[in-house]
Design a protein around this motif. Structure first.
Motif, mmCIF file in Angstrom:
data_model
loop_
_atom_site.group_PDB
_atom_site.id
_atom_site.type_symbol
_atom_site.label_atom_id
_atom_site.label_comp_id
_atom_site.label_asym_id
_atom_site.label_seq_id
_atom_site.Cartn_x
_atom_site.Cartn_y
_atom_site.Cartn_z
ATOM 1 N N ALA A 110 0.812 -1.212 0.000
ATOM 2 C CA ALA A 110 0.000 0.000 0.000
ATOM 3 C C ALA A 110 0.850 1.269 0.000
ATOM 4 C CB ALA A 110 -0.939 -0.002 1.208
ATOM 5 N N THR A 111 1.971 1.272 0.724
ATOM 6 C CA THR A 111 2.737 2.515 0.856
ATOM 7 C C THR A 111 3.478 2.891 -0.416
ATOM 8 O OG1 THR A 111 4.567 1.246 1.796
ATOM 9 C CG2 THR A 111 3.010 2.237 3.338
ATOM 10 N N SER A 112 3.957 1.893 -1.162
ATOM 11 C CA SER A 112 4.701 2.188 -2.392
ATOM 12 C C SER A 112 3.852 2.033 -3.644
ATOM 13 C CB SER A 112 5.921 1.265 -2.491
ATOM 14 O OG SER A 112 5.497 -0.080 -2.637
ATOM 15 N N GLN A 113 2.619 1.496 -3.488
ATOM 16 C CA GLN A 113 1.714 1.279 -4.618
ATOM 17 C C GLN A 113 2.337 0.366 -5.667
ATOM 18 O OE1 GLN A 113 -1.600 2.852 -4.552
ATOM 19 N NE2 GLN A 113 -0.761 2.788 -2.486
ATOM 20 N N ARG A 114 3.063 -0.662 -5.211
ATOM 21 C CA ARG A 114 3.734 -1.579 -6.130
ATOM 22 C C ARG A 114 3.096 -2.965 -6.059
ATOM 23 N NH1 ARG A 114 9.711 -2.046 -4.549
ATOM 24 N NH2 ARG A 114 8.719 -2.215 -2.503
ATOM 25 N N PHE A 115 2.989 -3.593 -7.225
ATOM 26 C CA PHE A 115 2.579 -4.996 -7.293
ATOM 27 C C PHE A 115 3.819 -5.863 -7.467
ATOM 28 C CE2 PHE A 115 -1.275 -2.763 -8.299
ATOM 29 C CZ PHE A 115 -2.225 -3.475 -7.598
ATOM 30 N N LEU A 116 3.771 -7.061 -6.907
ATOM 31 C CA LEU A 116 4.914 -7.952 -6.883
ATOM 32 C C LEU A 116 4.526 -9.318 -7.424
ATOM 33 C CD1 LEU A 116 5.946 -7.110 -3.210
ATOM 34 C CD2 LEU A 116 6.842 -6.039 -5.278
ATOM 35 N N ASP A 117 5.454 -9.941 -8.151
ATOM 36 C CA ASP A 117 5.266 -11.297 -8.654
ATOM 37 C C ASP A 117 6.639 -11.954 -8.649
ATOM 38 O OD1 ASP A 117 4.627 -13.648 -9.874
ATOM 39 O OD2 ASP A 117 3.627 -12.764 -11.598
ATOM 40 N N ARG A 118 6.878 -12.807 -7.634
ATOM 41 C CA ARG A 118 8.242 -13.271 -7.398
ATOM 42 C C ARG A 118 8.295 -14.728 -6.972
ATOM 43 N NH1 ARG A 118 10.016 -8.216 -3.631
ATOM 44 N NH2 ARG A 118 10.386 -6.696 -5.262
ATOM 45 N N ARG A 119 9.554 -15.246 -6.970
ATOM 46 C CA ARG A 119 9.883 -16.540 -6.407
ATOM 47 C C ARG A 119 11.079 -16.346 -5.464
ATOM 48 N NH1 ARG A 119 5.836 -16.738 -8.519
ATOM 49 N NH2 ARG A 119 4.996 -18.201 -10.073
ATOM 50 N N TYR A 120 11.098 -17.126 -4.394
ATOM 51 C CA TYR A 120 12.147 -16.987 -3.374
ATOM 52 C C TYR A 120 12.720 -18.345 -3.015
ATOM 53 C CZ TYR A 120 9.715 -12.516 -2.474
ATOM 54 O OH TYR A 120 9.118 -11.294 -2.596
ATOM 55 N N ARG A 121 13.936 -18.317 -2.483
ATOM 56 C CA ARG A 121 14.548 -19.501 -1.897
ATOM 57 C C ARG A 121 15.218 -19.104 -0.594
ATOM 58 N NH1 ARG A 121 19.369 -21.879 -5.091
ATOM 59 N NH2 ARG A 121 20.518 -20.321 -3.893
ATOM 60 N N ALA A 122 15.080 -19.946 0.420
ATOM 61 C CA ALA A 122 15.725 -19.680 1.706
ATOM 62 C C ALA A 122 16.173 -21.000 2.319
ATOM 63 C CB ALA A 122 14.776 -18.955 2.657
ATOM 64 N N TYR A 123 17.327 -20.970 2.953
ATOM 65 C CA TYR A 123 17.769 -22.131 3.714
ATOM 66 C C TYR A 123 18.548 -21.625 4.919
ATOM 67 C CZ TYR A 123 22.280 -21.477 1.324
ATOM 68 O OH TYR A 123 23.437 -20.957 0.832
ATOM 69 N N GLY A 124 18.655 -22.486 5.931
ATOM 70 C CA GLY A 124 19.360 -22.023 7.111
ATOM 71 C C GLY A 124 19.307 -23.004 8.255
ATOM 72 N N THR A 159 14.752 -15.469 -6.414
ATOM 73 C CA THR A 159 15.211 -16.269 -7.545
ATOM 74 C C THR A 159 14.552 -15.868 -8.855
ATOM 75 O OG1 THR A 159 13.546 -17.954 -7.053
ATOM 76 C CG2 THR A 159 15.737 -18.235 -6.073
ATOM 77 N N LYS A 160 13.372 -15.222 -8.779
ATOM 78 C CA LYS A 160 12.666 -14.788 -9.987
ATOM 79 C C LYS A 160 11.825 -13.578 -9.652
ATOM 80 C CE LYS A 160 11.259 -15.454 -14.323
ATOM 81 N NZ LYS A 160 12.198 -15.389 -15.470
ATOM 82 N N ASP A 161 11.924 -12.521 -10.456
ATOM 83 C CA ASP A 161 11.098 -11.332 -10.298
ATOM 84 C C ASP A 161 10.566 -10.952 -11.673
ATOM 85 O OD1 ASP A 161 10.011 -8.729 -9.943
ATOM 86 O OD2 ASP A 161 11.301 -8.420 -8.200
ATOM 87 N N ARG A 162 9.287 -11.209 -11.889
ATOM 88 C CA ARG A 162 8.702 -11.009 -13.218
ATOM 89 C C ARG A 162 8.435 -9.542 -13.521
ATOM 90 N NH1 ARG A 162 4.407 -16.097 -13.041
ATOM 91 N NH2 ARG A 162 5.979 -17.731 -13.304
ATOM 92 N N ILE A 163 8.372 -8.705 -12.500
ATOM 93 C CA ILE A 163 8.109 -7.280 -12.722
ATOM 94 C C ILE A 163 9.402 -6.473 -12.721
ATOM 95 C CG2 ILE A 163 6.935 -5.249 -11.763
ATOM 96 C CD1 ILE A 163 4.751 -7.116 -10.767
ATOM 97 N N THR A 164 10.328 -6.793 -11.811
ATOM 98 C CA THR A 164 11.612 -6.097 -11.738
ATOM 99 C C THR A 164 12.735 -7.120 -11.775
ATOM 100 O OG1 THR A 164 10.518 -4.473 -10.303
ATOM 101 C CG2 THR A 164 12.908 -4.312 -10.490
ATOM 102 N N PRO A 165 13.111 -7.603 -12.959
ATOM 103 C CA PRO A 165 14.137 -8.660 -13.055
ATOM 104 C C PRO A 165 15.469 -8.277 -12.430
ATOM 105 C CG PRO A 165 12.966 -8.399 -15.137
ATOM 106 C CD PRO A 165 12.537 -7.256 -14.272
ATOM 107 N N ALA A 166 15.746 -6.980 -12.296
ATOM 108 C CA ALA A 166 17.021 -6.564 -11.714
ATOM 109 C C ALA A 166 17.171 -7.020 -10.273
ATOM 110 C CB ALA A 166 17.159 -5.042 -11.797
ATOM 111 N N ASN A 167 16.066 -7.347 -9.608
ATOM 112 C CA ASN A 167 16.126 -7.797 -8.217
ATOM 113 C C ASN A 167 16.564 -9.251 -8.083
ATOM 114 O OD1 ASN A 167 15.253 -5.350 -7.149
ATOM 115 N ND2 ASN A 167 13.087 -5.911 -7.291
ATOM 116 N N GLU A 168 16.570 -9.985 -9.175
ATOM 117 C CA GLU A 168 16.882 -11.411 -9.096
ATOM 118 C C GLU A 168 18.299 -11.623 -8.570
ATOM 119 O OE1 GLU A 168 16.028 -13.168 -12.871
ATOM 120 O OE2 GLU A 168 13.909 -12.603 -12.814
ATOM 121 N N GLY A 169 18.418 -12.526 -7.633
ATOM 122 C CA GLY A 169 19.696 -12.813 -6.993
ATOM 123 C C GLY A 169 19.937 -12.022 -5.733
#
Length: 813
Positions: free
Chosen positions: A654-668, A694-704
């Motif tokens: 709500a604060t940034s008015q951004r939509f997100l479509d992503r994939r994540y990986r976590a281990y620990g 691992t995947k950002d369909r809207i902002t690919p620069a975020n991948e990794g």
């Protein structure tokens, strides 16, 4: 521990622990997110429990601050009594709330979705003297024994009067204003009945300066249990009506580099003591839900109103059968209203941006109202103004009705025992909300006396009305005048089996969620009407002022919401008990999380018929693998768990008015342990996590990149010394550094917060205590809106509260 000053402290014994010590894990029975109660060492789950005695040492000021002591849990408890962002095991916090983790009371969800916009589940939760213990399960069977909680479940379990007695506690802030009374009592009625009732009432300004009594209200809970030879039946009620402020981001000065920044408070505005709330920012004129003018009070803050009744029963008819039933109806409504700084900048620069060259400033509210500001550059010693959006949100209806019925059959099979479970979960969650945002100009002053500011153009014409620049979200691109009324119905049959033999326990469970979503939405972002901006005589004076030409109305035309979804969740695990104090387990799980209101104004909803243009937007999935070792002897415990998780997410912030479509990986790695010798004990929990997008369909620069606000290490350590007549302890909460946003730019520094507690017992039934939250007054930033340091060095960030000291007197009877 004191609750007036600390909303949670009253729930616990104030000094020497009255609970039995040296409890074995065979005595610690788990009831959360499992088919039936079982001991910790025989379950293939990652489970933690917190007792009132453990909670008291942490000196928490909110439920979110309690949850920081649970391994695997990341709770950003900087928003006040509620509105904490809570995640588990590296799963993302792309928006607010607790998307993948469910908060429960007595085994049923507080809300079916933990991240309803401006209605996070913890807003409707108060931990007080009614709490018997808290159980937290991460991963595992949370996928198959609860809907929409693949990451975990935190369950607050209430007292039921099994022990006769009660407590009255009065407490208050020593260095801040808040005064509170807590009480509870329970016991037996004859041989077969027990009852318990308790609650609190408090009033005061709270831990940050607001200029008024920002905390006002309380809670009452009660239950009555009838026990039979073959089980029990319990009814319970709850009434919560409590107003508390929401602490949203505030300006701080950041110097250095993005990778090595230094955060400092702005002059006359402390990062961990100040807030944009003010006694001179109270009355808020805005077009209401039907576009009729109404005036709302910002002192309402977060205002949950919950009226609920529930039933719990367990019947054992014989031949190995057990029937468990849980039912609850909750009438839920409330408000969320608080100022959010859209822009913070130089006073002269903002004046020129909003009023044109030659614009002048004057006070709109407060004791100097009407007075000109001759030298904007020296205003309040910092020369800053905020373009703030008032998040005025009406939570008209969040009613929740839930029923969980399960039948269990135990069968002796060879040398082992086979347990079969079949159940049906039904729920209906309403979300009826209005967004009535406006835009104001405020000075930056941290004593609860900040005034709104008027702006005149070079010709002397007002561009504001009593500090209001626009009757809409002018500083957010005129978005967000919304109304939506949507009902989410879920039917989820589930089943499980487990087989225990020769130290082995094999377990598996499956759940099928079928959801039905019906309702309607209205908002300018949907594109169903013309321009979002119109000229409206909001104040009714017969003249259209400049701000009234920037009015955003709730559209009369709405779009339908009409879609369904279904998904399968499952979990399987094996546990082996090598010896009485040692066991190990492995488990794999897949669970879903249905998206709720956060996708209604995005690209997924077809406004023509209410369906989804992309069916995958309805549900996000989490897959987890974990392996753990559990060890417990008389004075030592150690639990070690390795985890690996894959998650998908579609979301809206709500604060940034951004939509997100992503994939994540976590281990620990999760660690939890304790050691006790004589009167000294120490407990600790820590989680090391490696997570990435691992995947950002809207902002690919975020991948990794590492997901925002995800530290590699979070930990809690609690040493305690207990004597016959006193208890002293400390609680250290720490986090490593993280990134403010997903671009991997600006860092949030790591920090360690120290809480402390001391209590004495001068006579048998009286306990006097003092608690300190954030004893050394550290600044600990949990979030920031900017991804890099801006040119003016001003970042909008949210810090933990500064040092607060409280005292309490507790009488037992």
């Amino acid at each position: 521990m004191s609750t007036a000053a600390a909303p949670l402290s009253a729930q616990t014994p104030g000094a020497p622990q009255t609970e039995p010590r040296q409890i074995t894990d065979d005595q610690v029975i788990i009831v959360t997110a499992v088919p039936r109660s079982q001991n910790r060492l025989d379950s293939s789950l990652s489970v933690s429990t917190l007792s009132p005695g453990q909670i008291q040492i942490a000196s928490p000021r909110s439920a979110g601050e309690i949850f920081r002591n649970i391994p695997g849990i990341r709770a950003e408890s900087s928003g006040g009594e509620g509105n904490a962002n809570i995640s588990v095991r590296g799963l993302p916090l792309a928006s607010g709330g607790s998307k993948y983790l469910q908060l429960q009371e007595d085994g049923l969800p507080i809300l079916q979705f933990g991240d309803i916009t401006f209605a996070n589940a913890d807003i409707f939760l108060r931990a007080d003297l009614n709490v018997q213990r808290i159980e937290a399960v991460r991963g595992g069977t949370t996928s198959s024994f609860a809907s929409n909680s693949p990451g975990g479940v935190i369950n607050l379990i209430s007292k039921t009067g099994d022990r006769t007695g009660g407590v009255v506690q009065v407490s208050g802030g020593l260095d801040y204003e808040e005064y509170r009374v807590d009480a509870d009592y329970g016991g037996r009625i004859g041989e077969d009945w027990t009852w318990h009732a308790g609650g609190f009432y408090r009033r005061g300004e709270g831990p940050r300066k607001t200029g008024y009594d920002a905390n006002r209200g309380g809670q009452i809970k009660a239950n009555l249990t009838r026990k039979f030879s073959s089980g029990f039946v319990r009814i319970y009620v709850k009434y919560l009506n409590d107003k508390t402020p929401s602490y949203l981001p505030t300006p701080v000065r950041v110097t250095g580099s993005n990778g090595d920044p230094t955060y400092r408070s702005i002059p006359n505005f402390s990062a961990n003591d100040a807030t944009l709330n003010s006694r001179y920012l109270r009355n808020h004129l805005t077009p209401g839900p039907r576009n009729q003018p109404e005036t709302n009070d910002l002192a309402t803050g977060m205002h949950p109103v919950v009226k609920q009744i529930g039933l719990e029963a367990r019947i054992e008819p014989g031949d190995g059968w057990t029937i468990n039933e849980r039912f609850r109806y909750a009438d839920i409504s409330g408000r969320f209203i608080a100022p959010f700084p859209a822009v913070v900048g130089d006073a002269a620069t903002i004046a020129a941006a909003l009023g044109g060259p030659g614009a002048t400033l004057s006070y709109a509210t407060g004791p100097d109202a009407g007075g000109m500001i001759a030298t904007p550059g020296t205003l309040n010693g910092n020369g800053l103004l905020a373009e703030a959006v008032i998040f005025d949100t009406k939570l008209n209806k969040l009613d929740n009705i839930t029923n969980d019925l399960r039948a269990i059959r135990d069968i002796q099979l060879g040398d082992g025992k086979l347990s079969l479970t079949a159940g049906l979960f039904l729920t209906r969650q309403s979300i009826d909300t209005d967004w009535l945002w406006t835009s104001v100009v405020s000075e930056i002053r941290g004593d609860g006396r900040a005034a709104l500011i008027d702006i005149r153009d070079a010709a002397g014409v007002l561009q504001t009305d009593q500090g209001v620049y626009g009757y809409g979200a002018s500083f957010f691109g005129n978005c967000c005048r919304r109304h939506y009324d949507v009902t989410y119905s879920i039917a989820a049959p589930f089943g499980a089996l487990s087989y225990a033999v020769d130290g082995w326990t094999f377990a598996g469970s499956v759940r099928w969620d079928k959801g039905r979503v019906r309702g309607h939405v209205a908002g300018s972002e949907l594109g169903l009407t013309g321009s979002a901006i119109s000229s409206v005589d909001v104040d009714g004076d017969g003249v259209i002022s400049a701000p009234e030409t920037r009015t955003t109305a709730t559209p009369a035309i709405s779009a339908p919401v009409r879609y369904g979804y279904d998904y399968l969740s499952y979990s399987a695990g094996v546990n082996y008990r090598f010896a009485p104090p040692v066991s190990a387990f492995v488990r794999y799980s897949r669970g879903g999380r249905a998206n709720a209101d956060r996708i209604l104004f995005g690209p997924a909803l077809r406004t023509s018929d209410g369906g989804l243009s992309d069916r995958s937007a309805a549900v996000d999935f989490v897959r987890q693998a974990e392996a753990g070792l559990k060890y417990r002897e008389r004075y030592v415990t150690l639990f070690v768990t390795l985890f690996h998780a894959l998650a998908s997410e579609q979301n809206f912030e709500a604060t940034s008015q951004r939509f997100l479509d992503r994939r994540y990986r976590a281990y620990g790695l999760e660690l939890e342990g304790s050691y006790q010798i004589g009167g000294f004990s120490i407990t600790g929990a820590g989680t090391w996590t490696r997570a990435k997008i691992t995947k950002d369909r809207i902002t690919p620069a975020n991948e990794g990149n590492r997901p925002r606000r995800q530290a590699k290490l979070v930990y809690a350590v609690t040493p305690q010394y207990q004597h016959a007549f006193f208890t002293i302890g400390a609680n250290l909460i720490g986090t490593g550094s993280s990134y403010a946003q997903d671009n991997g730019g600006l860092k949030l520094p790591g920090y360690t917060q120290v809480n402390a507690f001391v209590a004495v017992q001068p006579i048998a039934d009286l306990i006097l205590s003092i608690s300190a939250n954030n004893l050394f007054d550290v600044k600990g930033f949990t979030e920031a809106e900017e991804g890099t340091i801006p040119a003016n060095g001003i970042v909008r960030a949210r810090s933990i509260n500064g040092r607060t000291l409280s005292a309490s007197a507790r009488l037992s009877f």
